[in-house]
Design an enzyme around this catalytic site. Structure first.
Site, PDB file in Angstrom:
ATOM      1  N   ASP A 131       0.855  -1.192   0.000  1.00  0.00           N
ATOM      2  CA  ASP A 131       0.000   0.000   0.000  1.00  0.00           C
ATOM      3  C   ASP A 131       0.891   1.241   0.000  1.00  0.00           C
ATOM      4  O   ASP A 131       1.891   1.289   0.721  1.00  0.00           O
ATOM      5  CB  ASP A 131      -0.909   0.001   1.231  1.00  0.00           C
ATOM      6  CG  ASP A 131      -1.803   1.222   1.270  1.00  0.00           C
ATOM      7  OD1 ASP A 131      -2.801   1.237   0.538  1.00  0.00           O
ATOM      8  OD2 ASP A 131      -1.493   2.163   2.027  1.00  0.00           O
ATOM      9  N   ILE A 132       0.560   2.242  -0.812  1.00  0.00           N
ATOM     10  CA  ILE A 132       1.332   3.481  -0.863  1.00  0.00           C
ATOM     11  C   ILE A 132       0.833   4.408   0.238  1.00  0.00           C
ATOM     12  O   ILE A 132      -0.335   4.816   0.231  1.00  0.00           O
ATOM     13  CB  ILE A 132       1.198   4.171  -2.235  1.00  0.00           C
ATOM     14  CG1 ILE A 132       1.620   3.209  -3.352  1.00  0.00           C
ATOM     15  CG2 ILE A 132       2.039   5.444  -2.275  1.00  0.00           C
ATOM     16  CD1 ILE A 132       1.417   3.783  -4.739  1.00  0.00           C
ATOM     17  N   GLU A 174      -4.522   2.314  -4.666  1.00  0.00           N
ATOM     18  CA  GLU A 174      -3.066   2.428  -4.514  1.00  0.00           C
ATOM     19  C   GLU A 174      -2.487   1.179  -3.851  1.00  0.00           C
ATOM     20  O   GLU A 174      -1.402   1.206  -3.282  1.00  0.00           O
ATOM     21  CB  GLU A 174      -2.701   3.677  -3.692  1.00  0.00           C
ATOM     22  CG  GLU A 174      -3.031   3.604  -2.221  1.00  0.00           C
ATOM     23  CD  GLU A 174      -4.453   4.014  -1.870  1.00  0.00           C
ATOM     24  OE1 GLU A 174      -4.703   4.287  -0.689  1.00  0.00           O
ATOM     25  OE2 GLU A 174      -5.314   4.053  -2.771  1.00  0.00           O
TER      26      GLU A 174
END
Length: 206
Positions: A131-132, A174
């Site tokens: 996950d960003i 994302e």
């Protein structure tokens, strides 16, 4: 035949072999009687060089047979066009248009298959969720177009950090998933850290 068209006939077998090495050929028509070598010898050389497409050996063609051969070639090209179109549609259906990695549905389908295979044969299997951090804030500050560039470059970084046999997919906005084939927990941690470090050190350009 290359790019769904007919390649000009080279004057010698040696030149034909070089063309076969350099271009993507779907079918080769090879005369037995060639100026510089026997067609069968040319066929052996091409196979040893890794050429895998069909090779049709010809000899002593009459004019009426040449017409029939042309019809068969045109049918072959038509069928190859259909195959290429199907492959393209299939690729588009399982590939995320922005990042170029697999879509979530295909990734989960492959995950289910690999879980079943690992259970039957006792193979190790790992799955990473990536996950960003703060991506929504980033989008708000710099805009969605810049955010799309970052997503694409993150996907490319993840793909370059794993093996070809491993699978990378876009799990959510994302979020990315990485299926590590025949990989135990300790190795999965090493891969995850390599990905994290590569992204941390990357200079993103939008």
């Amino acid at each position: 035949q290359t790019n769904l068209g007919v390649t000009p006939i080279p004057p010698t077998a040696s030149q034909g072999i070089e063309i076969a090495k350099e271009e993507r050929l779907d079918l080769v028509l090879l005369d037995v009687g060639l100026p510089d070598m026997d067609g069968r010898e040319a066929c052996k050389i091409m196979r040893k060089a890794g050429f895998k497409s069909p090779i049709v050996m010809l000899t002593g063609l009459r004019s009426e047979n040449r017409r029939l051969l042309r019809i068969l070639i045109e049918r072959f090209i038509s069928e190859m066009e259909r195959v290429r179109l199907y492959e393209r549609v299939e690729t588009l259906a399982i590939t995320d248009g922005l990042t170029g990695v697999y879509v979530r549905r295909h990734l989960l389908d492959r995950l289910a298959g690999e879980v079943d295979r690992s259970r039957r044969f006792g193979f190790k299997l790992s799955f990473l969720m990536i996950d960003i951090d703060y991506f929504k804030r980033f989008n708000d500050n710099y805009g969605h177009l810049v955010g799309d560039v970052v997503l694409k470059q993150v996907a490319e970084t993840i793909k370059s950090s794993v093996r070809e046999v491993d699978l990378v997919g876009r799990y959510g906005g994302e979020e990315f998933g990485v299926l590590l084939i025949e990989t135990d927990e300790s190795l999965a941690f090493m891969v995850a850290e390599r990905i994290r470090r590569s992204i941390e050190e990357k200079a993103f350009k939008a």
